[in-house]
Design an enzyme around this catalytic site. Structure first.
Site, PDB file in Angstrom:
ATOM      1  N   ARG A 103       0.714  -1.221   0.033  1.00 45.25           N
ATOM      2  CA  ARG A 103       0.188  -0.004  -0.046  1.00 45.25           C
ATOM      3  C   ARG A 103       0.800   1.160  -0.096  1.00 45.25           C
ATOM      4  O   ARG A 103       1.886   1.610   0.900  1.00 45.25           O
ATOM      5  CB  ARG A 103      -0.895  -0.103   1.254  1.00 45.25           C
ATOM      6  CG  ARG A 103      -1.534   1.243   1.515  1.00 45.25           C
ATOM      7  CD  ARG A 103      -2.781   1.411   2.295  1.00 45.25           C
ATOM      8  NE  ARG A 103      -3.899   0.578   1.695  1.00 45.25           N
ATOM      9  CZ  ARG A 103      -5.312   0.658   2.235  1.00 45.25           C
ATOM     10  NH1 ARG A 103      -5.634   1.260   3.386  1.00 45.25           N
ATOM     11  NH2 ARG A 103      -6.266   0.002   1.681  1.00 45.25           N
ATOM     12  N   HIS A 130      -7.165   0.977  -6.571  1.00 44.85           N
ATOM     13  CA  HIS A 130      -7.223   0.075  -5.409  1.00 44.85           C
ATOM     14  C   HIS A 130      -8.111  -1.106  -5.884  1.00 44.85           C
ATOM     15  O   HIS A 130      -9.169  -1.565  -5.840  1.00 44.85           O
ATOM     16  CB  HIS A 130      -8.220   0.727  -4.480  1.00 44.85           C
ATOM     17  CG  HIS A 130      -8.327   0.196  -3.167  1.00 44.85           C
ATOM     18  ND1 HIS A 130      -7.440  -0.960  -2.657  1.00 44.85           N
ATOM     19  CD2 HIS A 130      -8.818   0.523  -1.837  1.00 44.85           C
ATOM     20  CE1 HIS A 130      -7.723  -1.454  -1.506  1.00 44.85           C
ATOM     21  NE2 HIS A 130      -8.683  -0.306  -1.087  1.00 44.85           N
ATOM     22  N   GLN A 133      -9.967  -3.801  -3.893  1.00 46.14           N
ATOM     23  CA  GLN A 133     -11.500  -3.167  -3.420  1.00 46.14           C
ATOM     24  C   GLN A 133     -12.377  -3.372  -4.541  1.00 46.14           C
ATOM     25  O   GLN A 133     -13.424  -3.935  -4.458  1.00 46.14           O
ATOM     26  CB  GLN A 133     -11.256  -1.678  -3.165  1.00 46.14           C
ATOM     27  CG  GLN A 133     -12.288  -1.146  -2.709  1.00 46.14           C
ATOM     28  CD  GLN A 133     -13.087  -1.701  -1.222  1.00 46.14           C
ATOM     29  OE1 GLN A 133     -12.119  -1.843  -0.370  1.00 46.14           O
ATOM     30  NE2 GLN A 133     -14.133  -2.190  -1.315  1.00 46.14           N
ATOM     31  N   ASP A 224     -17.490   7.164  -1.458  1.00 44.54           N
ATOM     32  CA  ASP A 224     -16.270   6.926  -0.799  1.00 44.54           C
ATOM     33  C   ASP A 224     -15.792   8.280  -0.129  1.00 44.54           C
ATOM     34  O   ASP A 224     -16.444   9.326  -0.730  1.00 44.54           O
ATOM     35  CB  ASP A 224     -14.927   6.529  -1.807  1.00 44.54           C
ATOM     36  CG  ASP A 224     -13.607   6.266  -1.120  1.00 44.54           C
ATOM     37  OD1 ASP A 224     -13.615   6.168  -0.013  1.00 44.54           O
ATOM     38  OD2 ASP A 224     -12.664   6.253  -1.842  1.00 44.54           O
ATOM     39  N   CYS A 263     -16.471   1.566   0.384  1.00 37.81           N
ATOM     40  CA  CYS A 263     -15.226   0.752   0.305  1.00 37.81           C
ATOM     41  C   CYS A 263     -14.800   0.664   1.956  1.00 37.81           C
ATOM     42  O   CYS A 263     -14.213  -0.293   2.410  1.00 37.81           O
ATOM     43  CB  CYS A 263     -14.154   1.196  -0.377  1.00 37.81           C
ATOM     44  SG  CYS A 263     -13.667   2.992  -0.053  1.00 37.81           S
ATOM     45  N   ARG A 291     -13.245  -8.858   0.732  1.00 39.13           N
ATOM     46  CA  ARG A 291     -11.922  -8.635   0.384  1.00 39.13           C
ATOM     47  C   ARG A 291     -10.861  -9.536   0.546  1.00 39.13           C
ATOM     48  O   ARG A 291     -10.233 -10.041  -0.209  1.00 39.13           O
ATOM     49  CB  ARG A 291     -11.344  -7.316   1.355  1.00 39.13           C
ATOM     50  CG  ARG A 291     -12.186  -5.844   1.241  1.00 39.13           C
ATOM     51  CD  ARG A 291     -11.496  -5.428  -0.073  1.00 39.13           C
ATOM     52  NE  ARG A 291     -10.152  -5.383  -0.063  1.00 39.13           N
ATOM     53  CZ  ARG A 291      -9.459  -4.486   0.233  1.00 39.13           C
ATOM     54  NH1 ARG A 291      -9.925  -3.287   0.636  1.00 39.13           N
ATOM     55  NH2 ARG A 291      -7.983  -4.351   0.247  1.00 39.13           N
TER      56      ARG A 291
HETATM   57  N1   CP Z   1     -11.198  -0.368   2.319  1.00 39.20           N
HETATM   58  C1   CP Z   1     -10.183  -0.662   2.573  1.00 39.20           C
HETATM   59  O1   CP Z   1      -9.083  -0.374   1.892  1.00 39.20           O
HETATM   60  O2   CP Z   1      -9.968  -0.094   3.926  1.00 39.20           O
HETATM   61  P1   CP Z   1      -8.552  -0.028   4.785  1.00 39.20           P
HETATM   62  O3   CP Z   1      -8.140   1.495   4.350  1.00 39.20           O
HETATM   63  O4   CP Z   1      -9.132  -0.053   6.198  1.00 39.20           O
HETATM   64  O5   CP Z   1      -7.682  -0.972   4.226  1.00 39.20           O
HETATM   65  N1  NVA Z   2      -9.899   6.650  -1.464  1.00 36.44           N
HETATM   66  C1  NVA Z   2      -9.656   6.380  -0.274  1.00 36.44           C
HETATM   67  C2  NVA Z   2      -9.969   4.786   0.058  1.00 36.44           C
HETATM   68  C3  NVA Z   2      -9.538   4.248   1.157  1.00 36.44           C
HETATM   69  C4  NVA Z   2      -9.775   2.670   1.402  1.00 36.44           C
HETATM   70  C5  NVA Z   2      -8.141   6.649  -0.050  1.00 36.44           C
HETATM   71  O1  NVA Z   2      -7.396   6.491  -0.768  1.00 36.44           O
HETATM   72  O2  NVA Z   2      -7.947   6.971   1.356  1.00 36.44           O
END
Ligand code: CP
Ligand code: NVA
Length: 304
Positions: A103, A130, A133, A224, A263, A291
């Site tokens: 990440r 993502h 997701q 989101d 998400c 997930r």
């Molecule tokens: N939806 C998602 O990726 O959640 P987190 O940021 O908690 O991993």
């Molecule tokens: N768009 C959000 C998604 C979190 C899972 C972010 O990048 O923070």
């Protein structure tokens, strides 16, 4: 389905690979015992530059359920690019680990990891995408509504990483997707072109709008956060721009949508009200559970 070699972006997948992953995820969800040794002897690095609840836990628990082992690395004990370069992280991790789940702030970091690691890299969220997701979201829609080529999804909110991955997934699978964003917050132009090219091949219908009313008739409304991790914009300004795009009960009724998606993490009272988030028609916990199943499908197909 042909074997996966990595997952940096959903556009890396063919239609049959994407449908195959969803089918495999369903199978793993129904008969987990058949996959309990799929990752026997494998160690997977979980490398996180940003916070996470769902992604971190679903990978960690999912890898355990497949008989593998995970190593979590946060950025407090030597951040990538600070203590050593991203490339040195990639090449060293590949000496011990069989895959890297990462990440990151920038998609460029994933590309550097992938080019320096001899082992596969999985995108666990970047500024641009993502994919894990979106895979969970597609599986959730398929479970609830059936044939995805007949599903109309509307994304209302920021044209961000989640929106981009949904655009690519919907375009590959021939879905109908309406993307509604405030002026100035639309999806990335390059991602849009890529999605449009994929949609032209699959017959997907991809529509962009700046009006929430464009989402009328969608089977599910997805939103989101208005401010993604790492976005340094002024929260007050963001709130002003996005307030008319909040998903609440009146909006759900006006649009006639039967399902709500997010998400998570959600910001109650901002992009969605608690009434919608906690409603019977909210799919958010199904998405969260899925997930793990889709990620396990990705891992199984990397090593099969
Ligand atoms: N939806 C998602 O990726 O959640 P987190 O940021 O908690 O991993
Ligand atoms: N768009 C959000 C998604 C979190 C899972 C972010 O990048 O923070």
């Amino acid at each position: 389905m042909s074997q996966l070699s990595q997952l940096l972006c959903l556009a890396d997948l063919s239609k049959s690979q994407l449908s195959g992953l969803l089918a495999l995820a369903s199978q793993i969800k129904q008969t987990p015992e058949e996959y309990s040794q799929a990752l026997k002897g494998k160690s997977i690095a979980l490398l996180f530059e940003k916070p996470s609840l769902r992604t971190r836990v679903s990978f960690d628990v999912g890898i355990y359920k497949l008989g593998g082992h995970s190593v979590y690395l946060d950025q407090q004990n030597g951040a990538m690019g600070v203590r050593e370069s991203v490339e040195d992280f990639g090449s060293n991790l590949a000496c011990w680990c069989d895959a890297i789940v990462a990440r990151v702030y920038s998609q460029q970091t994933l590309l550097k990891l992938a080019s320096s690691s001899k082992k596969p890299v999985i995108n666990a969220l970047s500024d641009l995408y993502h994919p894990c997701q979106a895979l969970a979201d597609l599986l959730s829609l398929q479970e609830v509504l059936g044939d995805l080529s007949k599903v109309h999804l509307a994304f209302v909110g920021d044209g961000n990483n989640v929106c981009h991955s949904l655009m690519l997934g919907a375009a590959i699978l021939g879905m109908t997707l309406t993307v509604v964003t405030p002026p100035g917050f639309g999806p990335d132009a390059h991602v849009l072109l890529r999605a449009q090219a994929l949609a032209a091949q699959s017959g997907a219908k991809l529509t962009l709008s700046q009006h929430v009313s464009a989402a009328a008739g969608a089977d599910a409304i997805y939103t989101d956060t208005w401010l993604s991790m790492g976005n340094k914009a002024d929260p007050a300004q963001i709130e002003r721009a996005f307030a008319p795009f909040q998903i609440n009960t009146a909006v759900m009724q006006r649009l006639g949508a039967k399902h709500f998606m997010h998400c998570l993490p959600a910001h109650r009272g901002q992009e969605v009200t608690s009434e919608v988030l906690d409603s019977d028609y909210s799919l958010v916990l199904r998405q969260a559970e899925n997930r793990m199943h889709v990620q396990n499908a990705v891992l199984v197909s990397l090593f099969s």
